[in-house]
Design a protein around this motif. Structure first.
Motif, short mmCIF file in Angstrom:
data_model
loop_
_atom_site.label_atom_id
_atom_site.label_comp_id
_atom_site.label_asym_id
_atom_site.label_seq_id
_atom_site.Cartn_x
_atom_site.Cartn_y
_atom_site.Cartn_z
N LEU A 175 3.60 -5.21 3.10
CA LEU A 175 3.95 -5.80 1.71
C LEU A 175 2.65 -6.63 1.38
CD1 LEU A 175 5.55 -6.31 -0.59
CD2 LEU A 175 6.61 -8.13 0.36
N LEU A 176 1.91 -6.60 0.54
CA LEU A 176 0.67 -7.16 -0.09
C LEU A 176 1.06 -7.69 -1.53
CD1 LEU A 176 -2.11 -4.85 0.92
CD2 LEU A 176 -1.12 -6.71 2.09
N VAL A 177 0.86 -8.79 -1.74
CA VAL A 177 1.21 -9.50 -2.97
C VAL A 177 0.26 -10.58 -3.15
CG1 VAL A 177 2.83 -10.79 -4.56
CG2 VAL A 177 3.90 -9.20 -2.73
N GLY A 178 -0.40 -10.36 -4.59
CA GLY A 178 -1.23 -11.44 -4.96
C GLY A 178 -2.76 -10.93 -5.11
N PRO A 179 -3.65 -11.78 -5.81
CA PRO A 179 -4.90 -11.45 -6.03
C PRO A 179 -5.75 -11.15 -4.82
CG PRO A 179 -4.32 -13.35 -7.09
CD PRO A 179 -3.19 -13.36 -6.28
N GLY A 180 -6.34 -9.94 -4.85
CA GLY A 180 -7.15 -9.27 -3.91
C GLY A 180 -6.30 -8.88 -2.80
N SER A 181 -5.19 -8.78 -2.89
CA SER A 181 -4.22 -8.53 -1.78
C SER A 181 -4.44 -9.04 -0.41
CB SER A 181 -3.98 -6.99 -1.57
OG SER A 181 -3.67 -6.19 -2.77
N VAL A 182 -4.75 -10.63 -0.69
CA VAL A 182 -4.69 -11.22 0.63
C VAL A 182 -6.20 -10.95 1.45
CG1 VAL A 182 -3.64 -12.35 2.72
CG2 VAL A 182 -2.52 -11.64 0.80
N SER A 183 -6.02 -9.82 2.40
CA SER A 183 -7.21 -9.59 2.99
C SER A 183 -7.97 -8.22 2.81
CB SER A 183 -6.66 -9.37 4.58
OG SER A 183 -5.82 -10.70 5.05
N GLY A 184 -7.59 -7.89 1.44
CA GLY A 184 -8.34 -6.69 1.16
C GLY A 184 -7.03 -5.56 0.64
N PRO A 185 -7.56 -4.38 0.15
CA PRO A 185 -6.63 -3.33 -0.27
C PRO A 185 -5.73 -2.79 0.80
CG PRO A 185 -8.74 -2.30 -0.16
CD PRO A 185 -8.92 -3.82 0.23
N ALA A 186 -4.65 -2.23 0.39
CA ALA A 186 -3.74 -1.63 1.16
C ALA A 186 -4.43 -0.47 1.83
CB ALA A 186 -2.36 -1.37 0.45
N PRO A 187 -3.92 -0.27 3.05
CA PRO A 187 -4.38 1.03 3.74
C PRO A 187 -3.92 2.32 2.82
CG PRO A 187 -2.93 0.08 5.20
CD PRO A 187 -3.05 -0.98 3.86
N ALA A 188 -4.76 3.41 2.79
CA ALA A 188 -4.52 4.70 2.28
C ALA A 188 -3.09 5.15 3.09
CB ALA A 188 -5.26 5.75 2.05
N GLY A 192 3.64 10.79 6.91
CA GLY A 192 5.01 9.86 7.47
C GLY A 192 4.83 8.70 6.58
N ALA A 193 4.09 8.16 5.67
CA ALA A 193 3.70 6.88 5.00
C ALA A 193 3.93 7.27 3.54
CB ALA A 193 2.58 6.34 5.20
N ALA A 194 4.55 6.03 2.60
CA ALA A 194 4.23 6.08 1.33
C ALA A 194 3.96 4.92 0.88
CB ALA A 194 5.83 6.63 0.74
N LEU A 195 3.23 4.92 -0.38
CA LEU A 195 2.72 3.73 -0.83
C LEU A 195 3.27 3.40 -2.16
CD1 LEU A 195 0.59 1.10 -0.81
CD2 LEU A 195 -1.07 2.67 -2.11
N LEU A 196 4.01 2.30 -2.62
CA LEU A 196 4.80 2.10 -3.78
C LEU A 196 4.14 1.11 -4.44
CD1 LEU A 196 8.46 2.24 -2.25
CD2 LEU A 196 7.00 4.29 -3.30
N ALA A 197 4.06 1.02 -5.58
CA ALA A 197 3.48 0.02 -6.60
C ALA A 197 4.73 -0.88 -6.92
CB ALA A 197 2.87 0.49 -7.83
N LEU A 198 4.90 -2.28 -6.78
CA LEU A 198 6.13 -3.13 -7.27
C LEU A 198 5.66 -3.55 -8.57
CD1 LEU A 198 6.65 -4.83 -3.59
CD2 LEU A 198 7.72 -2.71 -4.79
N PRO A 199 6.54 -4.36 -9.31
CA PRO A 199 6.33 -4.84 -10.54
C PRO A 199 5.04 -5.89 -10.43
CG PRO A 199 8.61 -4.74 -10.14
CD PRO A 199 8.14 -4.45 -8.74
N ALA A 201 0.84 -6.05 -11.39
CA ALA A 201 -0.40 -5.22 -11.01
C ALA A 201 -1.16 -5.68 -9.69
CB ALA A 201 -1.70 -5.75 -12.20
N ASP A 202 -0.49 -6.45 -8.72
CA ASP A 202 -0.97 -6.93 -7.48
C ASP A 202 -0.05 -6.89 -6.38
OD1 ASP A 202 0.10 -8.85 -8.32
OD2 ASP A 202 -1.33 -10.42 -8.31
N ALA A 203 0.90 -5.98 -6.50
CA ALA A 203 1.98 -5.94 -5.30
C ALA A 203 2.21 -4.55 -5.04
CB ALA A 203 3.26 -6.74 -5.92
#
Length: 222
Positions: A175-188, A192-199, A201-203
């Protein structure tokens, strides 16, 4: 301030990075069935904290489920990287884990959760894994951002079916939340994986299943 008792011993690391680093050290076997454990972390406004663990947490059988409560609070403009090692569900165990995260406006979070079902020698002997019932509740600026529960392992309906683990032995999320996603963007996301956008613009929430712990760590970016 650090304080710990029983099987949980927090220790400061001497890493020279920009964030304070605390390592959770297991001082005795835990959680055992019937145990009740809790960890509370409060990152004050503007501060930065990295929390890791010295080893995996192994859930062991006992008289009833073990309960583990994690309470994480991140103040305005603060940053928390929560990156412990895996939780392993040994044969015959049942761990009920509830993590509650409260984020102030402008807080940044990198939260990784990894679950391993069964130890290597459990599988080698043809024994089933333990059970992990896990709930993650996240609030940001007083509003609910995420509230989900998973129940995996013997006794949980359909836990090893094609729509859940599908024969895999590990599951996790980042889970990444916040400006710049803390340590960089989420891995692609990979197979077996799924990337979901949460409410907001930065979660984002990356979830994955994998055949083993190493493959899971790679799927979650590292």
């Amino acid at each position: 301030m650090l304080a710990g008792a029983g099987p949980l011993a927090p220790r400061r690391s001497r890493d020279a990075g920009p964030a304070a680093h605390v390592v959770l050290v297991g001082s005795m076997a835990a959680p055992l069935g019937g145990d009740r454990l809790a960890v509370t972390v409060d990152v004050q406004a503007g501060a930065a904290l990295l929390v890791t663990s010295a080893a995996a947490t192994i859930s062991l059988p006992g008289p009833g489920p073990a309960h583990y409560e994690v309470e994480l609070t991140v103040g305005e403009g603060a940053r928390l990287d929560w990156l412990p090692e895996q939780v392993v569900a040994a044969t015959g165990s049942h761990l009920v884990l509830h993590t509650r995260i409260t984020l102030a406006p402008g807080a940044r979070l990198r939260y990784r959760e990894e679950q391993v079902f069964g130890r290597h020698h459990d599988w080698a002997r043809g024994r089933p894994p333990g059970r992990l019932t896990s709930r993650l509740t996240v609030r940001r600026g007083g509003r609910l951002l995420l509230d989900q529960q998973t129940d995996l392992g013997p006794g949980a309906p359909g836990w090893d079916g094609p729509a859940v683990l599908a024969g895999h032995r590990t599951a996790g999320q980042l889970l990444l939340v916040g400006p710049g996603s803390v340590s960089g963007p989420a891995p692609a996301p990979t197979d077996g994986a799924a990337l979901l956008a949460l409410p907001g613009a930065d979660a984002t929430l990356l979830t994955a299943v994998a055949p083993d712990a190493l493959a899971l760590r790679r799927a979650l970016g590292g």
